[in-house]
Scaffold this motif. Structure first.
Motif, mmCIF file in Angstrom:
data_model
loop_
_atom_site.group_PDB
_atom_site.id
_atom_site.type_symbol
_atom_site.label_atom_id
_atom_site.label_comp_id
_atom_site.label_asym_id
_atom_site.label_seq_id
_atom_site.Cartn_x
_atom_site.Cartn_y
_atom_site.Cartn_z
ATOM 1 N N LYS A 131 1.215 3.013 -3.373
ATOM 2 C CA LYS A 131 -0.019 3.420 -4.044
ATOM 3 C C LYS A 131 -0.397 4.856 -3.680
ATOM 4 O O LYS A 131 0.028 5.393 -2.664
ATOM 5 C CB LYS A 131 -1.169 2.484 -3.651
ATOM 6 N N SER B 59 0.810 -1.213 0.000
ATOM 7 C CA SER B 59 0.000 0.000 0.000
ATOM 8 C C SER B 59 0.844 1.263 0.000
ATOM 9 O O SER B 59 0.392 2.320 -0.430
ATOM 10 C CB SER B 59 -0.934 0.006 1.218
ATOM 11 N N VAL C 26 -7.267 7.036 -6.338
ATOM 12 C CA VAL C 26 -6.649 6.436 -5.155
ATOM 13 C C VAL C 26 -6.489 4.937 -5.398
ATOM 14 O O VAL C 26 -7.416 4.258 -5.830
ATOM 15 C CB VAL C 26 -7.514 6.691 -3.909
ATOM 16 N N GLY C 27 -5.300 4.439 -5.139
ATOM 17 C CA GLY C 27 -5.004 3.030 -5.379
ATOM 18 C C GLY C 27 -4.096 2.804 -6.571
ATOM 19 O O GLY C 27 -3.500 1.730 -6.723
ATOM 20 N N GLY D 287 2.364 8.496 -1.114
ATOM 21 C CA GLY D 287 0.978 8.423 -1.537
ATOM 22 C C GLY D 287 0.172 9.679 -1.759
ATOM 23 O O GLY D 287 -0.993 9.581 -2.130
ATOM 24 N N SER E 245 -2.607 7.345 -2.048
ATOM 25 C CA SER E 245 -3.545 7.230 -0.931
ATOM 26 C C SER E 245 -4.443 8.459 -0.785
ATOM 27 O O SER E 245 -5.485 8.399 -0.143
ATOM 28 C CB SER E 245 -2.775 7.009 0.382
ATOM 29 N N ASP E 246 -4.027 9.589 -1.374
ATOM 30 C CA ASP E 246 -4.812 10.817 -1.223
ATOM 31 C C ASP E 246 -4.551 11.735 -2.420
ATOM 32 O O ASP E 246 -3.399 11.951 -2.808
ATOM 33 C CB ASP E 246 -4.411 11.527 0.077
#
Length: 256
Positions: free
Chosen positions: A44, A41, A69-70, A102, A46-47
């Motif tokens: 990736k 994660s 996101v992701g 992220g 995230s925000d």
């Protein structure tokens, strides 16, 4: 006399096989770490933060940026995202900053709203300095300091030229313009009439508006309300009280 010969030492053999094995193990370890990192994660997005918009929505900017996101944090470069966001007609510039881990921040700069008009459906439309028309029904502040365009055909090419010219006018002077109507002539196809909130009527042309705006401001600040013509030659004729009284109610409203 017998001389004893020194004993020659045999050179030590390098253990090439061990070094190669160690190198392979290190490379495998690095590859394993890379696989674990890019599947975790932490690698990736995230925000996604979007700032600076007034007319564009977060959804429109997000769709144009084509990231969610992701997604992989390093998959798309900041410059690529900026180029995508700039394709929106209301966006003048975009700056994307990535903060590990992220966080992707998109700060947009929109084109300036310079005028508004009512659409055929009665909806308020904002005109931006690049000629773009967008819905502004919920933006009540737009009405305070922007002129209204009336009498313009939807496909009039001079309207886009006018919005670009208005974008070059200082905000203080732009806020005094109340209404702008087309008034073409054989000599000046782009001739317009401007009604100001200070009760002046100005006949000029889009092609000379930027050059004449300072002179117009000087007349407005020093003279009584009247009719100003700013084309090849500049003239000023003050209104008398009788002519002010004979103005139609619509004209009075547009000059207030």
């Amino acid at each position: 006399m017998n001389t004893q010969m020194p004993v020659l030492k045999e050179p030590k053999r390098k253990r090439m096989g061990s070094r190669r094995l160690l190198t392979i193990l290190i490379l495998m370890f690095i590859a394993l770490l890379a696989v674990l990192f890019f599947n975790s994660s932490i690698s990736k997005i995230s925000d996604i933060q979007i700032e600076g918009m007034r007319f564009a929505t977060q959804e429109e900017i997000g769709q144009a940026a084509a990231i969610v996101v992701g997604d992989a944090f390093f998959k798309t470069s900041s410059s690529t995202i900026e180029d995508r966001v700039r394709t929106l007609p209301q966006i003048n510039n975009a700056v994307v900053t990535k903060t590990f881990p992220g966080v992707v921040k998109i700060v947009v700069e929109e084109y300036q709203a310079v005028a508004f008009e009512l659409s055929e459906q009665g909806e308020m439309t904002a005109l931006l300095s690049n000629g773009t028309s967008i819905d502004a029904s919920n933006d009540e502040m737009l009405l305070v300091d922007k002129p209204v365009l009336s009498g313009w055909a939807k496909d009039d090419p001079h309207k886009a030229e006018l919005t670009k010219a208005l974008g070059l006018i200082p905000k203080k002077q732009l806020s005094d313009l109340s209404e702008i109507t087309p008034n073409p002539s054989p000599a000046y196809p782009d001739r317009i009439i401007i009604y100001t909130r200070t009760k002046f009527e100005v006949v000029t042309a889009i092609s000379v508006l930027q050059d004449k705006i300072e002179a117009l401001n000087a007349v407005i600040e020093t003279q009584e309300p009247g009719k100003i013509t700013m084309l090849l030659a500049d003239t000023y004729v003050p209104f008398n009280n009788e002519s002010l009284e004979n103005m139609s109610d619509d004209q009075k409203e547009t000059t207030q």
